[in-house]
Scaffold this active site. Structure first.
Site, PDB file in Angstrom:
ATOM      1  N   TYR A 190       0.874  -1.172   0.000  1.00 56.09           N
ATOM      2  CA  TYR A 190       0.000   0.000   0.000  1.00 56.09           C
ATOM      3  C   TYR A 190       0.915   1.226   0.000  1.00 56.09           C
ATOM      4  CZ  TYR A 190      -3.940  -3.094   1.042  1.00 56.09           C
ATOM      5  OH  TYR A 190      -4.901  -4.081   0.988  1.00 56.09           O
TER       6      TYR A 190
HETATM    7  P1  FDA Z   1       3.229  -2.449 -10.513  1.00 55.96           P
HETATM    8  O1  FDA Z   1       3.499  -2.950 -11.884  1.00 55.96           O
HETATM    9  O2  FDA Z   1       2.853  -1.016 -10.380  1.00 55.96           O
HETATM   10  O3  FDA Z   1       4.463  -2.810  -9.592  1.00 55.96           O
HETATM   11  C1  FDA Z   1       4.562  -2.444  -8.234  1.00 55.96           C
HETATM   12  C2  FDA Z   1       6.051  -2.364  -7.856  1.00 55.96           C
HETATM   13  O4  FDA Z   1       6.704  -3.612  -8.114  1.00 55.96           O
HETATM   14  C3  FDA Z   1       6.803  -1.333  -8.681  1.00 55.96           C
HETATM   15  O5  FDA Z   1       7.853  -0.800  -7.903  1.00 55.96           O
HETATM   16  C4  FDA Z   1       7.380  -2.157  -9.830  1.00 55.96           C
HETATM   17  O6  FDA Z   1       8.522  -1.533 -10.404  1.00 55.96           O
HETATM   18  C5  FDA Z   1       7.706  -3.465  -9.121  1.00 55.96           C
HETATM   19  N1  FDA Z   1       7.627  -4.640 -10.000  1.00 55.96           N
HETATM   20  C6  FDA Z   1       6.569  -5.059 -10.721  1.00 55.96           C
HETATM   21  N2  FDA Z   1       6.852  -6.188 -11.369  1.00 55.96           N
HETATM   22  C7  FDA Z   1       8.120  -6.511 -11.054  1.00 55.96           C
HETATM   23  C8  FDA Z   1       8.987  -7.576 -11.427  1.00 55.96           C
HETATM   24  N3  FDA Z   1       8.583  -8.531 -12.243  1.00 55.96           N
HETATM   25  N4  FDA Z   1      10.245  -7.597 -10.933  1.00 55.96           N
HETATM   26  C9  FDA Z   1      10.678  -6.621 -10.091  1.00 55.96           C
HETATM   27  N5  FDA Z   1       9.893  -5.588  -9.698  1.00 55.96           N
HETATM   28  C10 FDA Z   1       8.629  -5.535 -10.179  1.00 55.96           C
HETATM   29  N6  FDA Z   1      -2.610  -5.757  -2.256  1.00 55.96           N
HETATM   30  C11 FDA Z   1      -2.895  -6.807  -1.464  1.00 55.96           C
HETATM   31  O7  FDA Z   1      -2.007  -7.305  -0.769  1.00 55.96           O
HETATM   32  N7  FDA Z   1      -4.149  -7.334  -1.440  1.00 55.96           N
HETATM   33  C12 FDA Z   1      -5.145  -6.852  -2.224  1.00 55.96           C
HETATM   34  O8  FDA Z   1      -6.264  -7.362  -2.183  1.00 55.96           O
HETATM   35  C13 FDA Z   1      -4.860  -5.757  -3.080  1.00 55.96           C
HETATM   36  N8  FDA Z   1      -5.827  -5.233  -3.874  1.00 55.96           N
HETATM   37  C14 FDA Z   1      -5.529  -4.173  -4.714  1.00 55.96           C
HETATM   38  C15 FDA Z   1      -6.533  -3.652  -5.549  1.00 55.96           C
HETATM   39  C16 FDA Z   1      -6.256  -2.564  -6.380  1.00 55.96           C
HETATM   40  C17 FDA Z   1      -7.340  -2.020  -7.280  1.00 55.96           C
HETATM   41  C18 FDA Z   1      -4.961  -1.981  -6.363  1.00 55.96           C
HETATM   42  C19 FDA Z   1      -4.670  -0.778  -7.219  1.00 55.96           C
HETATM   43  C20 FDA Z   1      -3.963  -2.517  -5.550  1.00 55.96           C
HETATM   44  C21 FDA Z   1      -4.244  -3.604  -4.712  1.00 55.96           C
HETATM   45  N9  FDA Z   1      -3.270  -4.154  -3.871  1.00 55.96           N
HETATM   46  C22 FDA Z   1      -3.564  -5.223  -3.072  1.00 55.96           C
HETATM   47  C23 FDA Z   1      -1.922  -3.577  -3.843  1.00 55.96           C
HETATM   48  C24 FDA Z   1      -0.992  -4.362  -4.770  1.00 55.96           C
HETATM   49  O9  FDA Z   1      -0.586  -5.558  -4.119  1.00 55.96           O
HETATM   50  C25 FDA Z   1       0.264  -3.534  -5.091  1.00 55.96           C
HETATM   51  O10 FDA Z   1      -0.090  -2.324  -5.685  1.00 55.96           O
HETATM   52  C26 FDA Z   1       1.221  -4.333  -5.985  1.00 55.96           C
HETATM   53  O11 FDA Z   1       2.514  -3.800  -5.892  1.00 55.96           O
HETATM   54  C27 FDA Z   1       0.760  -4.306  -7.416  1.00 55.96           C
HETATM   55  O12 FDA Z   1       1.555  -5.067  -8.252  1.00 55.96           O
HETATM   56  P2  FDA Z   1       1.530  -4.750  -9.820  1.00 55.96           P
HETATM   57  O13 FDA Z   1       2.480  -5.658 -10.495  1.00 55.96           O
HETATM   58  O14 FDA Z   1       0.121  -4.716 -10.298  1.00 55.96           O
HETATM   59  O15 FDA Z   1       2.009  -3.236  -9.831  1.00 55.96           O
END
Ligand code: FDA
Length: 515
Positions: A455
């Site tokens: 978060y």
């Molecule tokens: P994003 O691509 O934005 O990455 C997040 C971070 O990780 C960034 O710093 C990115 O550079 C890095 N990153 C991504 N992929 C990578 C990789 N392959 N290798 C290295 N670094 C990498 N959380 C939770 O615990 N339970 C929940 O139920 C929810 N629900 C939820 C709903 C909604 C609508 C949102 C917007 C967010 C959540 N979250 C959540 C929070 C979520 O766990 C958090 O935002 C994650 O970091 C999202 O991962 P993404 O890959 O989607 O994001």
């Protein structure tokens, strides 16, 4: 010529002439490409960072293979172009697609396949995949295995697993990251590793130590967990007039002590009263029970009679259909909806914060929350209280970098959404959540005031986006997310990326960081 434009051209030339590009073309988008805006915006989930003023990447690279990631890292070194990795793009502060220096995005959207092995109870998930795709692949192959990740199917496993990741079976199984058993990662030198070759320190760090810090994860292997054929869900709402405050107070005493099959969270928001359409506070008690209604009902009647749950409130369904329920879909929807990368509800501006609660707060303190939720000039405020206990209390704090375990009664997520455009609306809503956060200080964890890295909240502290940040400076936010695990994360970072190549405003720095 070291001008930014030259770097940019050289970077693109480097990508197109990389040996990897001879095997399969490396696809990238510059602002000159008509698809650039849609590729950029597709996985921006917080519209607060979708403005014309937000810094834009010089190029978005969409690798199809690990060799494309290696090429992008190598060209980034050569031409000193800053890298941001993007998985599902849900970062609350937009750190996967916004940076304060010239940068490019390595967008893993095309690396999204999931392979479930029901007999072995495992799955391999590529890091550009979503938790919805994982759920879909599990749910179409078995009704008795599950995985304990988040609620919203569009969340990417790249960031989610890198920060912990939790959902409604947290009390039974712990976090998503607690069940990672192997991973593939491309390191700062472009070398590809699995668990054995990266070593246990790095493997420990990537399971909760935050994304964009230790390398690019390309795939995770997880264990799947057994669940009954049918589980039970319910949502019971109470307004302030229906004693919501008293019932939340009782919930605070019991929610983390229930059997670990039972998870009841509380969502606080506001609704219109039917009688005179004035706004009132509403608490929604939203629950997953890993068992049948006939055993849940007596348990609730004995331990939580104040909630007044009745048999007709309880819905029995398969675990995968409970995923639809919590994601907001009708439970008879085709499971394919879980594969969609387009969220069910429209995207909005939002700001969020988190807190951990170790002792119940008073009804008076809760009343102060209601007063803030009822402020009419705030579009859509929401607080979510998620109980801990159960399995979460049994896993040691140092097992993975995520440290919030025994002693935590519940976690609060503070959220505010708004649609109105412009600076004034943004400031008003951000000020509102900061004031609420200040108000709650006496009632939540202290010294340090703890927070959940997934978060993401830059208010709890931030690295210097443009230059050097010492590990001592980064401690300010680091111990809030990781407690005592912060020091070990710094040691791992120093060993694997001493020049701080992978970095953002909240990445753990090495002992001596370089510009
Ligand atoms: P994003 O691509 O934005 O990455 C997040 C971070 O990780 C960034 O710093 C990115 O550079 C890095 N990153 C991504 N992929 C990578 C990789 N392959 N290798 C290295 N670094 C990498 N959380 C939770 O615990 N339970 C929940 O139920 C929810 N629900 C939820 C709903 C909604 C609508 C949102 C917007 C967010 C959540 N979250 C959540 C929070 C979520 O766990 C958090 O935002 C994650 O970091 C999202 O991962 P993404 O890959 O989607 O994001």
């Amino acid at each position: 010529d070291a001008s930014p434009a030259a770097n940019h051209d050289n970077f693109l030339h480097c990508l197109s002439t990389s040996p990897a590009a001879n095997v399969s073309k490396i696809v990238f988008y510059t602002p000159a490409n008509p698809s650039y805006p849609s590729v950029l915006q597709f996985s921006i989930h917080n519209l607060r960072f979708n403005t014309s003023a937000a810094p834009k990447p010089i190029v978005i690279v969409t690798p199809q293979t690990t060799s494309h990631i290696q090429a992008a890292i190598s060209c980034s070194h050569k031409h000193r172009l800053h890298l941001r990795v993007r998985g599902g793009g849900h970062d609350y502060e937009g750190l996967s697609y916004v940076a304060s220096r010239p940068f490019f995005i390595l967008d893993l959207i095309n690396l999204s396949s999931v392979k479930v092995d029901v007999a072995a109870r495992t799955a391999w998930i590529q890091a550009g995949g979503t938790i919805g795709e994982l759920y879909y692949q599990i749910g179409t192959q078995t009704t008795t295995l599950a995985f304990p990740a988040g609620v919203c199917p569009t969340v990417g496993v790249g960031g989610h697993f890198s920060g912990g990741g939790y959902g409604l079976s947290l009390r039974k199984f712990g976090l998503a990251a607690d069940h990672i058993v192997d991973a593939h990662l491309v390191d700062v030198k472009g070398k590809v590793h699995n668990r054995a070759s990266m070593g246990e320190d790095l493997f420990w760090a990537i399971r909760g130590g935050g994304g964009n810090t230790f390398g690019v994860v390309t795939a995770w292997k997880v264990n799947l967990l057994p669940v009954p054929e049918n589980v039970t869900v319910f949502t019971v709402t109470k307004t302030i007039q229906q004693n919501a405050t008293g019932i939340i107070n009782r919930w605070q005493q019991v929610a983390d002590r229930f059997p670990d099959d039972l998870f009841i969270r509380v969502i606080l928001d506001r609704t219109e009263t039917t009688t005179n359409s004035t706004a009132t506070g509403r608490a929604s008690f939203n629950s997953l029970y890993l068992g049948q209604a006939q055993s849940l009902l007596p348990l609730l009647q004995r331990d939580f009679p104040e909630l007044g749950v009745e048999r007709e409130d309880l819905i029995e369904l398969t675990w995968i259909r409970s995923i639809l329920y919590f994601a907001g879909y009708p439970t008879d929807s085709p499971l394919e909806v879980l594969r969609s990368q387009v969220p069910l509800t429209r995207k909005r501006n939002f700001k969020a914060k988190s807190d951990y609660v170790t002792e119940p707060m008073s009804e008076r303190a809760l009343e102060g929350i209601w007063r803030r939720i009822l402020r009419p000039d705030i579009e859509d405020p929401e607080l979510i209280f998620s109980p801990y206990g159960g399995r979460m209390s049994e896993i040691p704090e140092s097992s993975i970098p995520f440290p919030h375990r025994a002693g935590t009664r519940y976690k609060i997520q503070h959220l505010v959404y708004w649609e109105r455009e412009g600076r004034e609306a943004t400031d008003r809503h951000v000020d509102w959540i900061r004031e609420l956060y200040g108000y709650l200080a006496p009632h939540v964890s202290k010294n340090p005031r703890l927070a959940y890295v997934n978060y993401r909240d830059l208010d709890v502290g931030s690295n210097n986006g443009a230059g050097f940040t010492s590990h001592e400076e980064a401690r300010v936010w680091g111990v809030k997310y990781f407690k005592g695990n912060y020091e070990r994360l710094v040691r791992v970072k120093t060993a694997v990326d001493p020049r701080n190549f992978f970095r953002n405003e909240q990445s753990v720095p090495p002992l001596t960081a370089w510009k």
